[in-house]
Write an enzyme that holds these catalytic residues in place. Structure first.
Site, PDB file in Angstrom:
ATOM      1  N   PHE A 330       0.815  -1.216   0.000  1.00 46.26           N
ATOM      2  CA  PHE A 330       0.000   0.000   0.000  1.00 46.26           C
ATOM      3  C   PHE A 330       0.851   1.269   0.000  1.00 46.26           C
ATOM      4  O   PHE A 330       1.880   1.345   0.655  1.00 46.26           O
ATOM      5  CB  PHE A 330      -0.846   0.046   1.274  1.00 46.26           C
ATOM      6  CG  PHE A 330      -2.286  -0.385   1.101  1.00 46.26           C
ATOM      7  CD1 PHE A 330      -2.884  -0.420  -0.135  1.00 46.26           C
ATOM      8  CD2 PHE A 330      -3.045  -0.732   2.210  1.00 46.26           C
ATOM      9  CE1 PHE A 330      -4.207  -0.802  -0.276  1.00 46.26           C
ATOM     10  CE2 PHE A 330      -4.358  -1.111   2.087  1.00 46.26           C
ATOM     11  CZ  PHE A 330      -4.946  -1.150   0.849  1.00 46.26           C
ATOM     12  N   GLU A 331       0.381   2.277  -0.732  1.00 45.59           N
ATOM     13  CA  GLU A 331       0.897   3.644  -0.675  1.00 45.59           C
ATOM     14  C   GLU A 331       2.414   3.723  -0.875  1.00 45.59           C
ATOM     15  O   GLU A 331       3.120   4.420  -0.155  1.00 45.59           O
ATOM     16  CB  GLU A 331       0.480   4.306   0.640  1.00 45.59           C
ATOM     17  CG  GLU A 331      -1.033   4.342   0.756  1.00 45.59           C
ATOM     18  CD  GLU A 331      -1.544   5.178   1.900  1.00 45.59           C
ATOM     19  OE1 GLU A 331      -0.781   6.044   2.373  1.00 45.59           O
ATOM     20  OE2 GLU A 331      -2.684   4.987   2.314  1.00 45.59           O
ATOM     21  N   GLY A 332       2.873   2.978  -1.861  1.00 45.98           N
ATOM     22  CA  GLY A 332       4.302   2.897  -2.155  1.00 45.98           C
ATOM     23  C   GLY A 332       4.878   1.634  -1.554  1.00 45.98           C
ATOM     24  O   GLY A 332       4.864   1.458  -0.334  1.00 45.98           O
TER      25      GLY A 332
END
Length: 514
Positions: A330-332
């Site tokens: 998630f998110e990078g």
């Protein structure tokens, strides 16, 4: 694999969907620290619920809060706060993941209609099936330059549609779909912030998203520790509880110290963020890396301690295991965040992430900047350059933290002298430097927390913090020492050869013959 409508209604009634929305627009106006506490508490119980809330508040509507005009805030934020306009964040595309700058979705300005015409598709959109408001990032031509801009796209616009629900490993209760944009006429007033600033906005929005994700990982880890300890004390083998066996004690100790460190990082970072005018992108990334990987270890240990019960769906362990795996993606992904941490540290604090992907124009001239990240930045975090106020029980650990901050600086300097511009391709080295930085930041966060507790409540009241800080520190400095040693003396060449072998053979290759 669905979130009940009744539960959504109850979340609305509790005001959960407006917790971070400013009070002027119907929300509670919680600061980042309070929001992270909320996410931590939700993740004690249900990561899918936290994902819905996080996608809505942490990233989906955050762009409007940060960059929206007053008119845009008044138009959309009241509905967001009520939960009537469930929000989503649309950056990832089928061919653009960690390399967000390569996205293909495009917005073309139609002067005759005064609209931006959006075309493209977005992938893995959390809340996608139910969201009515999307923060969308698309390529735009501004003053003859190909740039990225941000737009608020509502579901009622023509040409907006979402795909089928993804059948995921975990987070079954949250919606994940594609977002399809087919000649969508986005009104001029839906452009978010300044044109051409979308990539910067996307990265800054993710700062809060990463640290709140880390907080959620801490909450899930705490829950697993509670359950593992309860089970270990109740489960008897060989006429005694398994909690008394040293291998179980070792797992519990690792779970405790790792979670204490992750928790300390999260709330040191939120404290930095709430000072204002502080770039906390590196701290946010490090918090996300450390907390997500700690949660994975904690849940794995909890499953092991539970034995056969850990593998049975009747018990909660397998759900926590499935749900927490996504945190490292998630998110990078944690890999790309490690690259970011090292290269951003080298390139200079506070610079935009878009510069990280370029070749360093003057790598030798940048020597020492990572030292600023490792020493000045961390010292700034605890507000004292030389640790003069460190309390006696923590002095030995603090001395080691300072020593290895300097060692990280020197190792980074030698790496830059050795590789020059080629440091961008030396991911084995980047990974080690980033992991050392993560351990170092975690250690200083623990020291800051324990030291404050001693100063405020006295040594006796701080016994727990002192024990956890010392124990984590004794493990962390040894890891840092090993990582820095391996930055220069390693078997990276062999690792490359083995991976080449696998690629040449399209996998494992020949089976054992005999």
């Amino acid at each position: 694999a669905a979130f009940p409508a009744q539960e959504m209604q109850e979340l609305k009634e509790l005001g959960i969907f407006g917790m971070t929305i400013p009070e002027a627009y119907g929300g509670a106006g919680l600061p980042l620290t309070s929001y992270c506490r909320l996410m931590e508490e939700i993740c004690h119980h249900c990561a899918a619920t936290a994902t819905i809330v996080g996608a809505h508040l942490g990233i989906g509507s955050k762009g409007i809060v940060l960059y929206g005009s007053e008119e845009q805030k008044r138009r959309w934020l009241p509905g967001v706060a009520r939960g009537d306009l469930l929000a989503a964040y649309a950056l990832t595309e089928p061919t653009s993941g960690s390399d967000a700058a390569s996205l293909k979705c495009r917005a073309a300005w139609d002067a005759s209609r005064r609209v931006w015409v959006l075309n493209g598709s977005k992938r893995y959109i959390t809340n996608g099936g139910h969201a009515r408001l999307f923060t969308v990032f698309a390529r735009t031509e501004i003053d003859g330059r190909d740039t990225i801009s941000a737009f608020v796209v509502t579901r009622d616009l023509p040409g907006v549609s979402t795909g089928k629900e993804e059948d995921k490993l975990g987070l079954k209760g949250s919606s994940t779909t594609d977002l399809n944009l087919d000649n969508v006429p986005v009104p001029e007033g839906n452009l978010l912030g300044e044109p051409g600033r979308g990539f910067k906005y996307a990265m800054e929005i993710l700062n809060d998203g990463r640290v709140s994700l880390a907080a959620g990982a801490v909450g899930g880890a705490k829950e697993m520790i509670d359950r593992a300890v309860a089970y270990a004390k109740e489960r008897h083998q060989f006429d005694r509880p398994i909690a008394r066996f040293e291998m179980i004690r070792g797992k519990v100790a690792e779970m405790m110290t790792g979670t204490y460190a992750a928790e300390s990082m999260v709330y040191l970072t939120t404290g930095l963020a709430e000072r204002g005018e502080v770039d906390y992108s590196l701290e946010s990334a490090l918090s996300k890396i450390v907390a997500s990987e700690n949660a994975w270890r904690v849940v794995n240990h909890a499953v092991q301690i539970a034995g056969g019960n850990g593998f049975i769906k009747e018990y909660p362990y397998e759900r926590y295991l499935r749900d927490c795996r996504i945190n490292m993606i998630f998110e990078g992904t944690n890999e790309i965040l490690r690259v970011f941490v090292t290269l951003a540290g080298v390139q200079g604090l506070g610079e935009e992430l878009k510069r990280v992907g370029r070749a360093l124009r003057d790598p030798i001239g940048q020597i020492g900047v990572l030292s600023e990240f490792a020493v000045r930045k961390i010292r700034q975090a605890i507000t004292d350059e030389q640790f003069p106020d460190i309390q006696p029980p923590l002095r030995k650990t603090a001395v080691r933290a300072a020593r290895y901050a300097e060692a990280l600086s020197l190792t980074a300097e030698r790496a830059l002298r050795r590789y020059g511009k080629g440091i961008i391709e030396r991911e084995f080295v980047q990974e080690r430097l980033a992991e050392a930085a993560g351990d170092l930041y975690a250690l200083v966060a623990c020291l800051s927390r324990a030291n404050s507790r001693i100063q405020e409540d006295g040594t006796e009241a701080a016994r727990r913090d002192i024990l956890l800080t010392r124990t984590f520190g004794n493990t962390a400095w040894r890891r840092i020492r090993r990582l820095l040693y391996q930055a220069e003396k390693n078997q990276d060449a062999n690792l490359t050869r083995v991976s080449d072998l696998a690629y040449e053979q399209n996998g494992y290759g020949a089976d054992l013959v005999g």
